[in-house]
Design a protein around this motif. Structure first.
Motif: not given
Lengths: 75, 374
Positions: B1-3, B77-78, B80-81, B84-85, B93
């Motif tokens: 989960m990104i924050k 956001i893109m 960062a996700e 994360d993956e 972000y």
């Protein structure tokens, strides 16, 4: 100018105009021209920077009533 | 989960912390203006080079705690996700992107005043703009207000203050003043130096030397001191005999540029006289509080920017140019680029044009660039 394909990204905000442009460009052949319509102001700088970094040529861009039109030739 | 990380939280890291930043704006924007700080490391990789995957950037990133930054927030956001993956831990972000960063104001208490009351600096870290709030007995004056007036309104509400005076040291060229707007909203008096206000379209009170402004029913005085040079009207202020609000005339690391209103050559001698004569005749114990900082290294451990006048006469290069010709060259030649949209910003501050909120925000993007050096 012979436009091969037109992509409408009006109303979409960053990063979607470039993500869609890139996907559309992947299906074209070298020399083809993609017309991109966008309303996101950030697209102006980003599309020119992206074209340069990925070897395409931004032939011209115009603005009319808040709609930007870009003509990009695939490298 | 990104924050999401707010501009406020990032400001805390900049002042006193660490963070690794992956800035995904295009190269030009990154080179022009970015988040910096003692404990801040950053690299630039435009988001459009990462659409197919982030593998190639992973080797340049730490395994955990990465803040992804872009102009507005969408691209960060893109990316960062994707990080994360790809297994990076604690990916953040910047909420609202550089636009929010540009607007965040951090209040820092500078000190108490002699007869009660206190003075605060509101540091707009992202743009290098400094504004001030002086309060005493339930009344407040705000000097060189930023466009985003909510921070002052909230502060006044929390501290039960009535905003009585909005003061601008000069007609600003790097940011849109919130002075007029907040004065209209609160019924405060809006003060401007008359020589900078010849073309303004609204009414204002004249900020003039000899006309002191009193706050509260104590004796806290704001004494205007005419110090032209950055603009022809530029007026400094001595608050409570302790603090010298120097506007855009004198900064901690540099001095003000005389060219933003198009009169560089004409104003060189004014600027020199203000700095080398008028300031030189003041008490060297005054604490200089400028309207800008240039480098993040000017911030102290509280996040405030200030220096005793005496120290600046020893250390600030701009106050130590003996030769007048040399001074002229230093303040007129090889200046940094002008602030973004500075002409439109001046027009807006005169009330001649009325851009929308989004347009105003766009006009203010980038560093302040009001000093002769970067």
């Amino acid at each position: 100018m012979n436009i091969t394909q037109t992509l409408d990204t009006k109303g979409l905000s960053c990063p979607m105009p470039i993500v869609k442009t890139k996907k559309a460009m992947d299906t074209l052949s070298s020399g083809d021209i993609l017309e991109v319509l966008a309303t996101d102001k950030g697209a102006v700088n980003d599309l020119s920077a992206w074209s340069k970094s990925s070897g395409h040529e931004l032939l011209e861009h115009t603005e009319e009533d808040g709609v930007f039109k870009f003509y990009i030739q695939k490298g | 989960m990104i924050k999401a990380l707010s501009a406020k939280e990032v400001a805390n890291r900049v002042v006193d912390g660490n963070m690794f930043i992956l800035d995904v704006r295009n190269e030009g924007d990154y080179k022009d203006w970015r988040i910096e700080g003692k404990g801040i490391k950053s690299i630039n990789r435009p988001y459009f080079d990462l659409i197919d995957g982030v593998e190639e950037v992973l080797e340049d990133l730490p395994k955990e705690e990465v803040l992804v930054v872009c102009a507005k927030e969408g691209s960060s956001i893109m990316v960062a996700e994707m990080l994360d993956e790809a297994g990076v831990k604690d990916v953040y972000y910047l909420e609202g992107g550089m636009k929010s960063w540009s607007e965040y104001l951090m209040p820092v208490k500078l000190g108490d005043l002699k007869d009660g009351g206190s003075i605060y600096q509101f540091n707009r870290i992202g743009k290098g703009c400094l504004s001030y709030l002086v309060e005493s007995n339930g009344e407040a004056a705000i000097i060189d207000s930023a466009r985003t007036i909510e921070a002052y309104e909230d502060f006044a509400k929390e501290n039960n203050l009535e905003i009585k005076h909005m003061i601008d040291t000069h007609l600003h060229a790097d940011h849109i003043s919130g002075g007029r707007k907040l004065a209209e909203k609160t019924g405060a008096t809006y003060w401007l130096p008359p020589k900078d206000a010849k073309e303004v379209t609204f009414s204002f009170a004249k900020l003039e030397e000899g006309k002191d402004i009193t706050i509260g029913n104590t004796k806290i005085e704001i004494q205007p001191l005419y110090t032209p040079g950055h603009t022809i009207g530029s007026t400094s202020m001595i608050v409570d005999g302790q603090f010298l609000l120097s506007g855009d005339i004198l900064f901690v690391d540099s001095i003000g540029r005389p060219d933003l209103a198009g009169k560089a050559e004409d104003w060189v001698s004014d600027l020199r006289d203000s700095l080398y004569n008028k300031y030189n005749n003041l008490s060297k114990d005054l604490v200089v509080l400028p309207a800008h900082f240039g480098k993040i290294s000017e911030l102290d451990e509280r996040g405030a920017v200030s220096a005793p006048l005496g120290e600046l006469f020893e250390k600030n290069d701009g106050l130590n140019i003996k030769n007048e010709d040399e001074f002229r060259r230093a303040v007129t030649e090889n200046l940094p680029p002008q602030p973004n949209a500075y002409q439109e910003i001046r027009q807006t501050n005169m009330g001649k044009i009325d851009p929308t909120n989004d347009e105003q925000r766009e006009m203010e993007i980038g560093p302040n660039r009001c000093a002769i050096t970067e």
